[in-house]
Every structure is written in C-alpha cells, then in structure tokens.
Enzyme design. Structure first.
Site, PDB file in Angstrom:
ATOM      1  N   HIS A   1      43.975   6.762  77.693  1.00  0.00           N
ATOM      2  CA  HIS A   1      45.339   6.217  77.684  1.00  0.00           C
ATOM      3  C   HIS A   1      45.598   5.347  78.916  1.00  0.00           C
ATOM      4  CE1 HIS A   1      46.809   7.998  73.994  1.00  0.00           C
ATOM      5  NE2 HIS A   1      45.991   8.995  74.277  1.00  0.00           N
TER       6      HIS A   1
ATOM      7  N   ASP B   1      43.715   2.072  78.793  1.00  0.00           N
ATOM      8  CA  ASP B   1      43.244   0.714  78.440  1.00  0.00           C
ATOM      9  C   ASP B   1      44.388  -0.224  78.077  1.00  0.00           C
ATOM     10  OD1 ASP B   1      43.614   2.018  75.934  1.00  0.00           O
ATOM     11  OD2 ASP B   1      41.799   1.157  75.035  1.00  0.00           O
TER      12      ASP B   1
ATOM     13  N   SER C   1      35.382   7.015  67.454  1.00  0.00           N
ATOM     14  CA  SER C   1      35.511   5.587  67.145  1.00  0.00           C
ATOM     15  C   SER C   1      34.760   5.155  65.895  1.00  0.00           C
ATOM     16  CB  SER C   1      35.060   4.723  68.337  1.00  0.00           C
ATOM     17  OG  SER C   1      36.056   4.703  69.285  1.00  0.00           O
ATOM     18  N   SER C   2      34.850   5.979  64.860  1.00  0.00           N
ATOM     19  CA  SER C   2      34.217   5.568  63.595  1.00  0.00           C
ATOM     20  C   SER C   2      34.855   4.272  63.090  1.00  0.00           C
ATOM     21  CB  SER C   2      34.335   6.677  62.553  1.00  0.00           C
ATOM     22  OG  SER C   2      35.684   7.080  62.394  1.00  0.00           O
TER      23      SER C   2
ATOM     24  N   ASP D   1      37.554   0.753  72.620  1.00  0.00           N
ATOM     25  CA  ASP D   1      36.591   1.210  71.615  1.00  0.00           C
ATOM     26  C   ASP D   1      35.757   0.049  71.078  1.00  0.00           C
ATOM     27  OD1 ASP D   1      37.917   3.544  72.059  1.00  0.00           O
ATOM     28  OD2 ASP D   1      39.006   3.550  70.157  1.00  0.00           O
TER      29      ASP D   1
ATOM     30  N   TYR E   1      50.728   8.257  69.360  1.00  0.00           N
ATOM     31  CA  TYR E   1      49.993   7.243  70.142  1.00  0.00           C
ATOM     32  C   TYR E   1      50.886   6.029  70.417  1.00  0.00           C
ATOM     33  CZ  TYR E   1      46.237   4.051  71.546  1.00  0.00           C
ATOM     34  OH  TYR E   1      45.452   3.151  72.242  1.00  0.00           O
TER      35      TYR E   1
HETATM   36  C1  GLA Z   1      42.045   5.411  71.083  1.00  0.00           C
HETATM   37  C2  GLA Z   1      42.304   3.914  71.200  1.00  0.00           C
HETATM   38  C3  GLA Z   1      41.819   3.366  72.531  1.00  0.00           C
HETATM   39  C4  GLA Z   1      42.326   4.189  73.702  1.00  0.00           C
HETATM   40  C5  GLA Z   1      42.107   5.680  73.460  1.00  0.00           C
HETATM   41  C6  GLA Z   1      42.743   6.532  74.520  1.00  0.00           C
HETATM   42  O1  GLA Z   1      40.677   5.655  71.035  1.00  0.00           O
HETATM   43  O2  GLA Z   1      41.663   3.223  70.158  1.00  0.00           O
HETATM   44  O3  GLA Z   1      42.189   2.017  72.664  1.00  0.00           O
HETATM   45  O4  GLA Z   1      43.674   3.912  73.964  1.00  0.00           O
HETATM   46  O5  GLA Z   1      42.621   6.084  72.190  1.00  0.00           O
HETATM   47  O6  GLA Z   1      42.089   6.323  75.727  1.00  0.00           O
END
Ligand code: GLA
Length: 340
Positions: free
Chosen positions: A24, A26, A110-111, A156, A204
């Site tokens: 949290h 980026d 991150s699929s 990601d 989020y």
């Molecule tokens: C998800 C989002 C990222 C980042 C993370 C938390 O993976 O896709 O961009 O914000 O949450 O670090």
C-alpha cells in the site's frame, strides 16, 4: 524480448509475484520490494485467418477479441488489454490462443497482472527496452482498472515484466527506478495461502482515496515524515498516512538488512510491516494475523507478514532453508518472456 510476429505460432510466459515488503505504498509513489516467482501464466498461440480468440484451461469459455466484453472473468482482461493496445495503434495479429496458469487465482500472487502481461505479449506487444517495459506495465495497470474497477498501483505489472532471477526489485514508484536486491542463497522465501480474496469491491479503493486525502493536506507521502502528520485532523487518515510513511522507511531498512545478510533484522522489519498493515492500515484479517504469529513461532523462521493488497490472500515468510514451515517455497524468477 524479440519480435515474434515472423513466427506462425509461439508461447509466452509471465510470472506471478510475491511482495517481500512495501505494501500500500505504490499508489502514492512509494517504495516496494516485490519478487517475480516461478509460477505464472502461459499462453500458446497460432496465427489464424479468423478474428482472434482466446480460450482457457479453467473453463469452456472462448473469448473473441471484439465481442461484447461480458464473457468470463478472465475474458474481461483479454478485452481490456486488446482495447488499450488498439488505442495505442498497436496492430495485433489474428491469433488462436490458449491460456493456462500455475498460479492460484485470487490468492494475492498477482494472477491478474500475470494474465494481463501474457495477453499483451501474445498480441505482439514489445517489452525489450526499459521504456517499453514501463509503457507496457502502465498499459496493463490501466487494463486492470478497466477490467475490475480496482485503482491499483504499478507494482504488480512492473515486477511481472521486469523480474530478475535470484533478485527482488526495489522499485521507486515515483521515478520507476528499479534496483535489484539479491536474495541470498542461505534463506528461503515461503508463501502460505490463507484465503481467497478479490480486491474488487474491497476497501482497497477506499485506502487509495484516503491516502490521496492525506496527500492533499501534507503533500506527497513519499517525502513526508511523521512530524507532518500533526497537520492531519482525521484520525483514520492520519493512521493510514502513518503506515505509508513508515512502510517506505521499512523497505529501505529491509533492503539494507538483506544486503548485509542480517536475516534476524530483516525478519523483525517484516513483522513491523505486518503490524502496521494490521493496526494502522487495517487491511489484514484475523486468519492472516494468526498465520503470521504461528509462522514466527517456528524455529528458523526470521519473520513473516501479509503480502499484497490484503483482505485475504497470502502471507510470506523469510526462513532458514531447514526451517520446518509449511507452504510454497518460491524462487525469484525472470520477468515475462517469449518461450518459443
Ligand atoms: C495490489 C495492487 C498493487 C499494490 C498492492 C498493495 O496488489 O495491485 O498495486 O497496491 O495491492 O501493496
């Protein structure tokens, strides 16, 4: 990455990722330390004379590129990536493509970023130079926004494209400068799956909005310090900003500890990060908190934390290779590439 379009068929691969620290941060231009992993998405394709179509080994759905973008969940990513490529005047070849994945879907590895990047590469997008990598990561980030409505940051998609074997990447999300940080051979990175999650419809987007509010008051969180927080009245916004400011510091401290092979220190910093995501940023869950506590109690485990967006997903642990901790041992992998 080489031009593939002289070929009549081919295969592309894009990894998933685990974020070692820096969650949290980026989307406020902060610091992150993700690592591409050896699980990912493969797309095999062959040229065809008919309009492009994608199928997947998870269901029987076939997605034609220019049909209405209702289709399956994964089909929305196909449409979003294809449309954005088209807007950039990229001329996609006509292909029949099959998607398969070794990544658990919706697990916080991150699929979806992996899928977006693999789709783009199968449609002939280039990601050879640093500028091409960044431009394609930004396109795939936009595709994620369009497909899911989640206003994610760049981490990601960038690590999926730029990952390096045996290294995590310190990414400065303000400048997009990327610095490899070696993962020493005498530790293992273990991922434990806790619960399925989706960031769509989660808090989020609220966290992104609240961090933006904090920045309206005290300026970029990337350059703020904890004294600046006094100017924020709302106690919730203040806590969120506290997390981000201190998490940026932790990323730097963690990188130094890993470079010095001070794993005990690195582990403590991971735990501080977890506690801040739990107490200040409120994105952890009871299950994740319990799993982190349990992991830390195992001899040889230096530290553990939730990883990624939160609200479920995975925890990641840093451990001695002999530590008896359950989970998936992940190796740092290269970024997305053409396989043949
Ligand atoms: C998800 C989002 C990222 C980042 C993370 C938390 O993976 O896709 O961009 O914000 O949450 O670090």
């Amino acid at each position: 990455m080489n031009e593939s379009r002289t070929l009549t068929q081919g295969k592309v691969w894009a990894p998933g990722r685990v974020n070692l620290i820096g969650d949290h941060t980026d989307y406020t231009g902060g610091l992150v330390l993700p690592m591409a992993i050896d699980l990912g998405t493969t797309i095999t394709w062959q040229l065809t004379n008919t309009p492009s179509r994608f199928s997947s080994d998870v269901d029987d759905v076939v997605v034609a590129l220019y049909d209405e973008p209702q289709s399956s969940h994964w089909g929305r990513y196909v449409h979003a990536v294809a449309q954005l490529l088209e807007q950039r005047r990229h001329k996609s070849p006509q292909i029949l493509a099959t998607i398969s994945s070794t990544l658990p879907i919706g697990s916080g590895l991150s699929s979806s970023a992996s899928l977006e990047v693999a789709i783009a590469l199968s449609l002939g997008a280039h990601a050879g130079t640093r500028d091409e990598i960044i431009a394609l990561a930004q396109l795939c980030q936009q595709a994620e926004h369009a497909a899911t409505g989640v206003p994610c940051g760049i981490m990601d998609q960038l690590i999926v494209l730029a990952g390096q074997s045996k290294h995590a990447l310190l990414i400065d999300c303000s400048t997009l400068e990327m610095t490899p940080v070696r993962i020493p051979a005498d530790v293992k990175i273990v991922v434990q799956f806790i619960a399925p999650r989706t960031l769509a419809g989660s808090a989020y987007a609220d966290r992104v909005a609240q961090c933006a509010r904090a920045q309206e008051i005290i300026g970029p969180l990337r350059s703020a310090n904890t004294t600046d927080l006094e100017a924020i009245d709302d106690p919730t916004v203040k806590k969120y900003a506290l997390h981000v400011i201190t998490e940026n510091e932790r990323v730097q401290e963690f990188c130094s500890a890993m470079t010095d092979c001070d794993f005990a220190q690195a582990g403590l910093i991971m735990v501080d990060s977890h506690n801040s995501l739990r107490d200040n940023f409120a994105v952890s869950t009871d299950q994740m908190n319990a799993a982190v506590l349990e992991a830390r109690a195992i001899p040889g485990v230096y530290g553990a934390r939730m990883t990624g967006g939160g609200f479920g997903g995975c925890i990641v642990a840093l451990a001695d290779p002999d530590a008896k901790i359950d989970g998936l041992i992940v190796e740092a992998s290269n970024g997305a590439r053409l396989l043949e």
